[in-house]
Motif scaffolding. Structure first.
Motif, PDB file in Angstrom:
ATOM      1  N   SER A 150      50.251  23.227 115.571  1.00 47.68           N
ATOM      2  CA  SER A 150      51.241  24.056 115.998  1.00 47.68           C
ATOM      3  C   SER A 150      52.407  23.484 117.116  1.00 47.68           C
ATOM      4  N   LYS A 151      52.224  22.205 117.168  1.00 50.99           N
ATOM      5  CA  LYS A 151      53.078  21.601 118.017  1.00 50.99           C
ATOM      6  C   LYS A 151      54.494  21.122 117.135  1.00 50.99           C
ATOM      7  N   ILE A 152      55.302  22.007 117.068  1.00 50.49           N
ATOM      8  CA  ILE A 152      56.692  21.704 116.063  1.00 50.49           C
ATOM      9  C   ILE A 152      57.479  20.795 116.570  1.00 50.49           C
ATOM     10  N   VAL A 166      56.672  16.392 104.134  1.00 53.30           N
ATOM     11  CA  VAL A 166      55.489  16.709 104.892  1.00 53.30           C
ATOM     12  C   VAL A 166      56.071  17.481 106.162  1.00 53.30           C
ATOM     13  N   LEU A 167      57.493  17.560 106.725  1.00 52.99           N
ATOM     14  CA  LEU A 167      58.015  18.290 107.657  1.00 52.99           C
ATOM     15  C   LEU A 167      57.881  19.775 107.009  1.00 52.99           C
ATOM     16  N   LEU A 168      58.600  19.885 105.894  1.00 56.01           N
ATOM     17  CA  LEU A 168      58.856  20.847 105.102  1.00 56.01           C
ATOM     18  C   LEU A 168      57.746  21.824 104.968  1.00 56.01           C
ATOM     19  N   LYS A 169      56.357  21.137 104.729  1.00 57.07           N
ATOM     20  CA  LYS A 169      55.169  21.828 104.746  1.00 57.07           C
ATOM     21  C   LYS A 169      54.628  22.348 106.089  1.00 57.07           C
ATOM     22  N   VAL A 170      55.129  21.690 107.020  1.00 56.89           N
ATOM     23  CA  VAL A 170      54.858  22.295 108.538  1.00 56.89           C
ATOM     24  C   VAL A 170      55.665  23.569 108.616  1.00 56.89           C
ATOM     25  N   TYR A 171      56.809  23.400 108.318  1.00 61.48           N
ATOM     26  CA  TYR A 171      57.656  24.681 108.540  1.00 61.48           C
ATOM     27  C   TYR A 171      57.046  25.783 107.608  1.00 61.48           C
ATOM     28  N   ASN A 199      54.138  26.385 106.473  1.00 62.15           N
ATOM     29  CA  ASN A 199      52.848  26.714 107.232  1.00 62.15           C
ATOM     30  C   ASN A 199      53.120  27.718 108.230  1.00 62.15           C
ATOM     31  N   HIS A 200      54.268  27.567 109.076  1.00 61.56           N
ATOM     32  CA  HIS A 200      54.610  28.175 110.184  1.00 61.56           C
ATOM     33  C   HIS A 200      55.660  29.210 110.001  1.00 61.56           C
ATOM     34  N   LYS A 201      55.944  29.910 108.551  1.00 67.85           N
ATOM     35  CA  LYS A 201      56.952  30.526 108.255  1.00 67.85           C
ATOM     36  C   LYS A 201      58.264  30.308 108.954  1.00 67.85           C
ATOM     37  N   MET A 202      58.571  29.108 108.921  1.00 67.45           N
ATOM     38  CA  MET A 202      59.948  28.852 109.576  1.00 67.45           C
ATOM     39  C   MET A 202      61.018  28.442 108.550  1.00 67.45           C
ATOM     40  N   LEU A 203      61.444  29.597 107.801  1.00 71.16           N
ATOM     41  CA  LEU A 203      62.405  29.263 106.567  1.00 71.16           C
ATOM     42  C   LEU A 203      63.690  28.708 107.007  1.00 71.16           C
ATOM     43  N   MET A 204      64.174  29.249 108.233  1.00 74.49           N
ATOM     44  CA  MET A 204      65.562  28.723 108.427  1.00 74.49           C
ATOM     45  C   MET A 204      65.644  27.335 108.658  1.00 74.49           C
ATOM     46  N   LYS A 215      56.838  27.063  98.581  1.00 73.05           N
ATOM     47  CA  LYS A 215      55.911  27.671  99.537  1.00 73.05           C
ATOM     48  C   LYS A 215      56.621  28.188 101.035  1.00 73.05           C
ATOM     49  N   LEU A 216      57.688  27.516 101.327  1.00 70.02           N
ATOM     50  CA  LEU A 216      58.539  28.362 102.501  1.00 70.02           C
ATOM     51  C   LEU A 216      58.709  29.744 102.136  1.00 70.02           C
ATOM     52  N   TYR A 217      59.293  29.980 100.891  1.00 68.32           N
ATOM     53  CA  TYR A 217      59.675  31.414 100.475  1.00 68.32           C
ATOM     54  C   TYR A 217      58.358  32.050 100.355  1.00 68.32           C
ATOM     55  N   VAL A 218      57.381  31.662  99.816  1.00 67.78           N
ATOM     56  CA  VAL A 218      56.143  32.386  99.653  1.00 67.78           C
ATOM     57  C   VAL A 218      55.318  33.010 101.019  1.00 67.78           C
TER      58      VAL A 218
END
Length: 625
Positions: free
Chosen positions: A444-446, A469-474, A476-481, A507-510
């Motif tokens: 969780s160190k974005i 890879v970074l998109l998956k991080v976003y 997993n932390h619900k950082m849609l924007m 996965k971002l939207y879900v």
């Protein structure tokens, strides 16, 4: 090999194991459910001792060796201690084990769901991304030593002029470009053709690779030999399925229908997770008296690992009687199976046997072990093995950093992740950067993950693989924007938006709770391009609909997967039946659908089927009747 089987059979003597002779065939295992949902077919016991076999019949000769499920079975008994559904791995792909490269024969094992080495930027509009995997490459060129030209070429990282001409060909057909190549008097020798084919496969451009193969034969520019037929077979199986591939086999001259042809067909059965067909091909190879190889056994191990683990012990026994020595990959599969079953003692025993056989576990195998130690809550064992992987000087063992970063993150050890990254950050490799982004994301160190990404963007041209890879991080932390901003940046920089990007966006939207929007993205992606989305993209959405008990939309995703060419699997049916269970509605005809798709229920699915059986009578209903 005998000791390995003894690891698998520590209780066999106490249980009165009887060895008998029988001439049996390798047949698909039929699962029959009783009222309790217990399969009548025997299963593997995955206890502390290992793989336990009972009531086994076997023959010492390969010609009559096999597995069956009748009274005289070649199988093993139940009692699985699995804490993980053996089909869950199909959602995202195989475990790290199956992403690892090679067995003794130098052949890469197929990896149906892995996304390694895939970038949207390398995919053309005509390529077929079924489930990205490490290429077998067996069809192109197996010499007798098992070292393929593909490997020799790929190490050189060269691209041929012919490949560039094919890439520049407009439209879907490359025949005009190839005809012009010949008219211009350019060289068309086997080396140039092999180089072009290697690069087409590397970029997943299977349609153009098939066109090249067909053009070469139709124009008599190449005298086809065994490996050329195998290459064509592999491409047909990838693009048009196993049925068309089998039809093509019949058209191959008999003198060229060698073991490589059938092992290529079997490897594609593994890719498509078709256990029944793989076993049919195994029997065909046996009837043709081809020798049993560790490559073929490893293919079956991969299938049984995902679909029918009780057959693993049977296959070990077959290898013992045919004197087929386990390869490093064989041990990796067994280690992973025991780890997934939470049988850590059994897993360690297999490692000991592996070392006793003179095979030292490689980094990937150790990473699998660490992962299972962490899952079992054995943090101290995991840390000890990680230090062993590092060696005395991490700078000298720099190549292990990529594996260490996410593993330390899984242990929650941010200081260790920082220490390992410090070894890399002065002159990082792309793979290390991706591993660091993943690791910081898990912790969780974005900010740290974004800093590594920015470092990458300044040093190399960004690809969709880097961004995903970074998109998956976003996600997993619900950082849609932030995810949307990154996708816009990708488009502005010229990155191809393809399956990896779609998967991350879905996965971002879900994760943000916008399932309908994710569904819309998936549908638009299918309509806008001929490249099909990843298997996991569909599963992500289907699962959400099933949790809601939304039968209509769960069935819709199931149907769409068939439309784009994904063969039904146990995992898809589990999700579908979960929708009926949550909706508290019976699923009439579901058993017939399973039968039509040649799906054999495992224990978990068998229990689920009983819950949605509209004709099942309970004790109360019997009293009321």
């Amino acid at each position: 090999m005998l000791n390995l089987r003894r690891i698998s059979l520590p209780l066999s003597r106490m249980r009165g194991l009887n060895v008998r002779v029988s001439c049996v065939k390798l047949m698909p295992n039929t699962c029959v459910e009783n009222e309790a949902g217990i399969s009548d077919s025997p299963e593997i016991v995955s206890g502390n001792g290992g793989f336990l076999l009972r009531n086994r019949c076997y023959h010492s000769g390969y010609g009559s060796m096999g597995f069956s499920v009748g009274r005289r079975e070649f199988s093993s008994e139940a009692g699985a201690k699995d804490t993980k559904d053996e089909d869950d791995e199909l959602e995202e792909g195989f475990s790290e084990l199956e992403e690892t490269p090679v067995g003794d024969e130098g052949e890469k094992l197929l990896d149906p769901d892995s996304e390694t080495e895939l970038s949207d930027d390398s995919v053309s509009e005509v390529s077929d991304i079924e489930e990205p995997h490490n290429e077998l490459e067996l069809p192109l060129s197996h010499d007798e030593g098992g070292i393929s030209e593909v490997k020799k070429f790929s190490r050189k990282r060269v691209e041929s002029e012919l490949f560039k001409a094919i890439m520049d060909a407009p439209g879907h057909s490359i025949h005009t470009a190839l005809d012009k190549w010949v008219e211009d008097g350019k060289e068309l020798n086997r080396e140039e053709i092999s180089l072009a084919m290697v690069n087409l496969r590397k970029h997943k451009m299977y349609e153009r690779a098939l066109q090249l193969s067909e053009w070469l034969q139709s124009k008599n520019h190449l005298e086809f030999v065994e490996r050329d037929y195998a290459s064509r077979l592999d491409l047909i199986a990838k693009l048009h399925g196993l049925y068309k591939a089998e039809v093509y086999v019949e058209s191959i001259p008999k003198s060229f229908r060698s073991e490589i042809i059938y092992r290529t067909l079997m490897a594609n059965c593994v890719t498509q997770n078709n256990m029944k067909k793989a076993e049919e091909i195994f029997n065909k190879m046996k009837d043709l008296e081809f020798p049993l190889t560790v490559f073929v056994c490893n293919q079956l191990f991969l299938l049984y690992k995902r679909n029918d683990r009780k057959k693993i012990a049977d296959l070990l026994l077959l290898m013992e009687h045919e004197n087929v020595k386990p390869s490093p990959l064989t041990y990796k599969i067994l280690i992973d199976v025991k780890g997934q079953s939470n049988d850590i003692d059994g897993m360690d025993q297999i490692v000991d046997k592996m070392k006793a056989d003179g095979i030292e576990p490689d980094v990937q195998t150790k990473a699998v072990l660490v992962g299972h130690y962490i899952s079992a809550g054995l943090a101290d064992k995991a840390k000890t093995l990680l230090k062993e992987m590092e060696g005395e000087n991490l700078k000298e063992n720099r190549w292990v950093c990529q594996a260490l970063l996410p593993l330390y993150a899984n242990l929650g050890m941010a200081d260790e992740v920082g220490r390992v990254w410090k070894v890399c950050e002065t002159h990082p490799w792309p793979e290390e950067c991706l591993a660091a982004i993943e690791a910081w994301g898990k912790l969780s160190k974005i900010d740290e993950a974004e800093a590594v990404f920015e470092r990458m963007s300044k040093k190399w041209k960004l690809t969709s693989k880097h961004c995903s890879v970074l998109l998956k991080v976003y996600a997993n932390h619900k950082m849609l924007m932030k995810g949307k901003d990154l996708i816009k940046r990708m488009a502005d920089s010229g990155c191809r938006i393809g399956p990896l990007t779609w998967d991350a966006l879905i996965k971002l939207y879900v994760k943000a709770g916008e399932v309908e929007k994710a569904d819309s993205v998936l549908q638009k992606a299918v309509m806008q391009t001929q490249v099909k989305p990843l298997f996991s993209s569909y599963i992500t959405i289907q699962e959400q609909y099933a949790k809601r008990g939304d039968i209509h939309n769960t069935e819709k995703i199931f149907y769409r997967m068939k439309q784009v060419g994904y063969a039904p699997r146990i995992r898809q049916y589990q999700i579908l039946i979960e929708a009926y269970i949550n909706a508290k509605v019976p699923a009439y005809g579901i058993r017939d659908r399973l039968k039509a798709d040649t799906i054999y229920p495992n224990r978990n699915l068998a229990n689920m089927l009983i819950q949605v059986d509209g004709f099942r009578k309970s004790q109360v209903s019997d009293l009321l009747d």
